[in-house]
Write a protein that holds these residues in place. Sequence first.
Motif, PDB file in Angstrom:
ATOM      1  N   GLY A 524      14.688   2.215   5.023  1.00  0.00           N
ATOM      2  CA  GLY A 524      15.708   1.430   5.619  1.00  0.00           C
ATOM      3  C   GLY A 524      15.334  -0.221   5.580  1.00  0.00           C
ATOM      4  O   GLY A 524      16.078  -1.061   5.784  1.00  0.00           O
ATOM      5  N   SER A 525      14.093  -0.259   5.372  1.00  0.00           N
ATOM      6  CA  SER A 525      13.497  -1.723   5.385  1.00  0.00           C
ATOM      7  C   SER A 525      12.423  -1.764   4.271  1.00  0.00           C
ATOM      8  O   SER A 525      11.982  -2.983   3.743  1.00  0.00           O
ATOM      9  CB  SER A 525      12.988  -2.093   6.860  1.00  0.00           C
ATOM     10  N   GLU A 526      11.969  -0.680   3.879  1.00  0.00           N
ATOM     11  CA  GLU A 526      10.801  -0.673   2.747  1.00  0.00           C
ATOM     12  C   GLU A 526      10.801   0.757   1.895  1.00  0.00           C
ATOM     13  O   GLU A 526      11.443   1.435   2.477  1.00  0.00           O
ATOM     14  CB  GLU A 526       9.612  -1.120   3.364  1.00  0.00           C
ATOM     15  N   TYR A 527      10.107   0.627   0.727  1.00  0.00           N
ATOM     16  CA  TYR A 527       9.921   1.566   0.072  1.00  0.00           C
ATOM     17  C   TYR A 527       8.534   2.418   0.480  1.00  0.00           C
ATOM     18  O   TYR A 527       7.647   1.817   1.004  1.00  0.00           O
ATOM     19  CB  TYR A 527       9.940   1.533  -1.546  1.00  0.00           C
ATOM     20  N   SER A 549      10.491  -4.992   0.634  1.00  0.00           N
ATOM     21  CA  SER A 549      11.790  -4.733  -0.065  1.00  0.00           C
ATOM     22  C   SER A 549      11.866  -5.356  -1.291  1.00  0.00           C
ATOM     23  O   SER A 549      12.882  -5.117  -2.087  1.00  0.00           O
ATOM     24  CB  SER A 549      12.890  -5.138   0.911  1.00  0.00           C
ATOM     25  N   VAL A 550      11.045  -6.388  -1.715  1.00  0.00           N
ATOM     26  CA  VAL A 550      11.249  -7.259  -3.020  1.00  0.00           C
ATOM     27  C   VAL A 550      10.115  -6.705  -3.818  1.00  0.00           C
ATOM     28  O   VAL A 550       9.663  -7.469  -4.809  1.00  0.00           O
ATOM     29  CB  VAL A 550      10.728  -8.601  -2.739  1.00  0.00           C
ATOM     30  N   GLY A 551       9.374  -5.350  -3.521  1.00  0.00           N
ATOM     31  CA  GLY A 551       8.437  -4.907  -4.537  1.00  0.00           C
ATOM     32  C   GLY A 551       6.949  -5.253  -4.418  1.00  0.00           C
ATOM     33  O   GLY A 551       6.325  -4.944  -5.502  1.00  0.00           O
ATOM     34  N   ARG A 552       6.670  -5.553  -3.372  1.00  0.00           N
ATOM     35  CA  ARG A 552       5.089  -5.988  -3.179  1.00  0.00           C
ATOM     36  C   ARG A 552       4.422  -4.972  -2.421  1.00  0.00           C
ATOM     37  O   ARG A 552       4.898  -4.471  -1.322  1.00  0.00           O
ATOM     38  CB  ARG A 552       4.972  -7.585  -2.307  1.00  0.00           C
ATOM     39  N   LYS A 553       3.244  -4.516  -2.642  1.00  0.00           N
ATOM     40  CA  LYS A 553       2.465  -3.400  -1.855  1.00  0.00           C
ATOM     41  C   LYS A 553       2.268  -4.042  -0.343  1.00  0.00           C
ATOM     42  O   LYS A 553       1.537  -5.160  -0.641  1.00  0.00           O
ATOM     43  CB  LYS A 553       1.256  -2.879  -2.721  1.00  0.00           C
ATOM     44  N   VAL A 554       2.402  -3.223   0.338  1.00  0.00           N
ATOM     45  CA  VAL A 554       1.958  -3.739   1.847  1.00  0.00           C
ATOM     46  C   VAL A 554       0.846  -3.205   1.998  1.00  0.00           C
ATOM     47  O   VAL A 554       0.108  -3.921   3.002  1.00  0.00           O
ATOM     48  CB  VAL A 554       3.263  -2.884   2.853  1.00  0.00           C
ATOM     49  N   ILE A 555       0.269  -2.010   1.784  1.00  0.00           N
ATOM     50  CA  ILE A 555      -0.918  -1.380   1.859  1.00  0.00           C
ATOM     51  C   ILE A 555      -1.769  -1.171   0.808  1.00  0.00           C
ATOM     52  O   ILE A 555      -0.918  -0.868  -0.184  1.00  0.00           O
ATOM     53  CB  ILE A 555      -0.763  -0.358   3.207  1.00  0.00           C
ATOM     54  N   GLY A 556      -2.740  -0.771   0.758  1.00  0.00           N
ATOM     55  CA  GLY A 556      -3.739  -0.012  -0.303  1.00  0.00           C
ATOM     56  C   GLY A 556      -3.330   1.149  -0.537  1.00  0.00           C
ATOM     57  O   GLY A 556      -2.627   1.985   0.382  1.00  0.00           O
ATOM     58  N   ASP A 557      -3.660   1.796  -1.472  1.00  0.00           N
ATOM     59  CA  ASP A 557      -3.570   3.288  -1.819  1.00  0.00           C
ATOM     60  C   ASP A 557      -4.320   4.325  -0.818  1.00  0.00           C
ATOM     61  O   ASP A 557      -5.641   3.956  -0.593  1.00  0.00           O
ATOM     62  CB  ASP A 557      -4.123   3.784  -3.056  1.00  0.00           C
ATOM     63  N   ILE A 558      -3.732   5.322  -0.213  1.00  0.00           N
ATOM     64  CA  ILE A 558      -4.132   6.141   0.684  1.00  0.00           C
ATOM     65  C   ILE A 558      -4.708   7.402   0.072  1.00  0.00           C
ATOM     66  O   ILE A 558      -3.329   8.028  -0.411  1.00  0.00           O
ATOM     67  CB  ILE A 558      -3.388   6.270   2.095  1.00  0.00           C
ATOM     68  N   GLN A 559      -5.633   8.089   0.036  1.00  0.00           N
ATOM     69  CA  GLN A 559      -5.746   9.622  -0.582  1.00  0.00           C
ATOM     70  C   GLN A 559      -5.257  10.341   0.370  1.00  0.00           C
ATOM     71  O   GLN A 559      -5.982  10.688   1.595  1.00  0.00           O
ATOM     72  CB  GLN A 559      -7.172   9.600  -1.022  1.00  0.00           C
ATOM     73  N   VAL A 560      -4.262  11.329   0.123  1.00  0.00           N
ATOM     74  CA  VAL A 560      -3.569  12.232   0.772  1.00  0.00           C
ATOM     75  C   VAL A 560      -4.507  13.465   0.857  1.00  0.00           C
ATOM     76  O   VAL A 560      -4.704  14.129   2.010  1.00  0.00           O
ATOM     77  CB  VAL A 560      -2.369  12.580   0.461  1.00  0.00           C
ATOM     78  N   THR A 561      -5.319  13.729  -0.182  1.00  0.00           N
ATOM     79  CA  THR A 561      -5.732  14.707  -0.366  1.00  0.00           C
ATOM     80  C   THR A 561      -7.465  14.846  -0.079  1.00  0.00           C
ATOM     81  O   THR A 561      -8.283  15.328  -0.829  1.00  0.00           O
ATOM     82  CB  THR A 561      -5.391  15.669  -1.656  1.00  0.00           C
ATOM     83  N   ALA A 562      -7.837  13.977   0.862  1.00  0.00           N
ATOM     84  CA  ALA A 562      -9.135  13.546   0.798  1.00  0.00           C
ATOM     85  C   ALA A 562      -9.922  14.994   1.382  1.00  0.00           C
ATOM     86  O   ALA A 562     -11.199  15.025   1.028  1.00  0.00           O
ATOM     87  CB  ALA A 562      -9.352  12.435   1.949  1.00  0.00           C
ATOM     88  N   ALA A 563      -9.486  15.887   2.030  1.00  0.00           N
ATOM     89  CA  ALA A 563     -10.102  16.883   2.561  1.00  0.00           C
ATOM     90  C   ALA A 563     -10.123  17.831   1.365  1.00  0.00           C
ATOM     91  O   ALA A 563     -10.742  19.125   1.553  1.00  0.00           O
ATOM     92  CB  ALA A 563      -9.529  17.490   3.785  1.00  0.00           C
ATOM     93  N   LEU A 564      -9.344  17.727   0.180  1.00  0.00           N
ATOM     94  CA  LEU A 564      -9.214  18.941  -0.821  1.00  0.00           C
ATOM     95  C   LEU A 564      -9.661  18.479  -2.213  1.00  0.00           C
ATOM     96  O   LEU A 564      -9.480  18.913  -3.148  1.00  0.00           O
ATOM     97  CB  LEU A 564      -7.876  19.182  -0.815  1.00  0.00           C
ATOM     98  N   ASN A 565     -11.006  17.461  -2.013  1.00  0.00           N
ATOM     99  CA  ASN A 565     -11.350  17.073  -3.164  1.00  0.00           C
ATOM    100  C   ASN A 565     -12.104  18.142  -4.127  1.00  0.00           C
ATOM    101  O   ASN A 565     -12.105  17.693  -5.462  1.00  0.00           O
ATOM    102  CB  ASN A 565     -12.664  15.823  -2.808  1.00  0.00           C
TER     103      ASN A 565
END
Length: 810
Positions: A524-527, A549-565
């Motif tokens: 509704g406000s960002e991707y 909304s204009v295509g700029r990354k707001v945060i760095g990449d977060i590893q979802v599977t950190a516990a499943l390496n």
Amino acid sequence: MENLRWGVLCLVTWFLFPHISGAEEFLYLPITRTPVITVGFCGYRNPSGSCHGGIDYDVRDDGDGIFAAAEGVVEIAEDGWVNTYHGRRVYGNYVQIRHNNGYHTIYGHLKIGTLEVGVGDEVRAGELLGTGDNSGWSTGSHLHFEARDASGHKIDPYGESPAYPNCGANRLWVNCPPTAWVDEDSDGDTWTVSEGDCDDTNADIHPGATELCNSLDDDCDSETDETWPLIGDACTFRPTPLCERTGVWVCEPLHRGTICEGDHEVRAERCNSFDDDCDGEVDEDWPLLGVACEGGFGECRASGVWECEPLVGGSICNAVLGAPSPELCDSLDNDCDRETDEDWPELGLACGTSPCGGSYICTTEGLYTICEEIPSTTEVCDGVDNDCDGETDETPAELACADTNDCTEDVCFFGLCQNVARDRDGDTYADDLCGGSDCDDLNPAAWEYIYDQRVLAGALYSASNSPSLVWTGIELGVAWVDWRYYPTEIYFARVNSSLTEIGSDVRITTAAEQSDFPTLVWTGSEYALAWSDWRSTITRDIYFTRIDSVGRKVIGDIQVTAALNSTSSYEPSLVWTGTEFGVVFTNGENGDIYFARFAASGDEIGSELAIAADPAIQECCPKMVWTGTAYGLVWNASVSGGQEVRFSRFTSTGSPIGGVTVVESLAEMGDPTYPDLVWNGSIFSLVWTGNTTGNYEIYLGKVNESGAVIGAAAQLTNTVDLSRHPTLVWNGVEYGLFWQEVSSTYERGYLMRVDRDGRRLSSEILFSPCPYHERPSLVWTGHEYIPAWADCRGPDMYREIFLGRLGCGW
């Protein structure tokens, strides 16, 4: 005795750090202690690298310092080589240095996180690079030390030294006896290198010399310009009484002290009440300031004075102009463009045809012109304005052209009777009941249209696939896999409703290895975006990020599977609930389905949960939706004898609701069914590829809110070709389905409209003659369907991302 001489030389070179420029030999060992060579050099035999092209030194388990063998510039640091073996970078974490003579040295398998240098750094011989370890393709802790000549050929560091031939063959060049290197006083300042002279080429530099302000270490105390600590700090100075500029403290030309030095660029004078060019005058280039002026034309003209215009830096007449109005046919310049009645070039010209005649004049209200002419006879279909009303061959002339066919319009056109396809609403699209494409011929705002456009071209001769498309309400966001750099990366772009890209592509990932399976949502406000990549070089992991909304990354990449390496993860499906994000993905060789949660900020909530885990079943390809109160999940399960399409529900925290529902059991298939899932407000609808009839076709099934199957699956396609990769959307009234059909000679992309019961509302509409086998994507904008797919119509058949449109004024 030989060992004693070697030890003395190591200590001397370690503490003195001589600055050798242009030497071809390596003056330092790349390791601190007496080295133990585990693998020697056997030369470069062939491109396969079967012969060891460097020297391996043993490294202690607690790590040894690794040092530069000679001075040079760092070309690579911690980047890793692209080529891999068994999924791991060959050299691991490594440093490559280019030396002054064109030679290169490589220091491989360094410990991750210990590098002391970066790309572009200038290093001296013996300077610390990092700590030894066993990163990359390594059989144990060791340093791989490699040397290459200016042509890139690997050379033997044990060979004959061109500068010290008395060292003999089969001797490391740094192993020369002390007589091969003389501690001289080259600059004649009575100080030698061993006595602490840090530049033996400059007699003014030696221990005890006076430290000057010159960016040099004159007294060899390892500090530069230490007497002037303010160097580089900000300062101000005033070139003229009316001008003040900022600068920094720098060394003065004679090197005895510091001066405040600022921007000496000659600045142009601007009209801004300031002395920009520092000549003691203000706004001298605009002598008319305050003088009366006039601006505008026609009915907008007004008076004022000249004043500075702050944005441009020049002067402007401040006259407040009148507002222009639409041009009227009244002999006035209403729109203030210096022209009068320009929209009516026919004024005063002769008009009318025989038997009518006259000239054009303005009407009383000034909105248009009329021809003052003499009326004549009744209109007939002859190409002549018989009744002198400004129209030719209008009714009743058209009545004489009528026929008995209800699907034609009967008109008199250029003096001849014409019977054209029926277009009752005048939108230029013929009635579909009469063979045209207008699905509502009584509404000029409704018609059927098909359009496809190569929108995201990427780099020339690259390849793109796996688009994920979302509609924000005013524009489209799309993420995809792109091959313009190796390995593949995830890119993002914005596209307007006319299928024209807004701005440029945005590169989202910069992983060392392959990135793929993007899944995109709009909050509704960002991707937000989830994907999988190999940046660990060992396992494939799921990552998450936010994009504004204009295509700029707001945060760095977060590893979802950190516990499943320990195992790889892939095929993520991302959902926004209105308050948080949920993501499901496949993990491990047995393909268990896991679920993770993220707050709106991107912080993970809790830990990953296995929501479909059976060690005897291969699970894959999950797709998840949010109903407003719970999640629905569909996936493919490989069981004994074939495949199953499975469905389950769970809460926002990952707790199961009911059990697993087998929606469809399928005969043996070579590929997964790749199911898709939507929630239409009351039931779940699923599509998948099945071979119930002996051929691969697209099927639609339904599951109620409690997880029970509703009726039998509906077969949507029926061709001799393989139908696969279906993607489904719900527009509030009906479904849109986009899929691929594959034969031995072609691949094609089709779109079809389907009602809520699985009955076809339209024929199969061809969108692409050559889609790629990756999953396409489909959205509904509120009045049209827009699919996205990878298409082979790029340069030299390279795949690019295409978008299409289908609508009928809904």
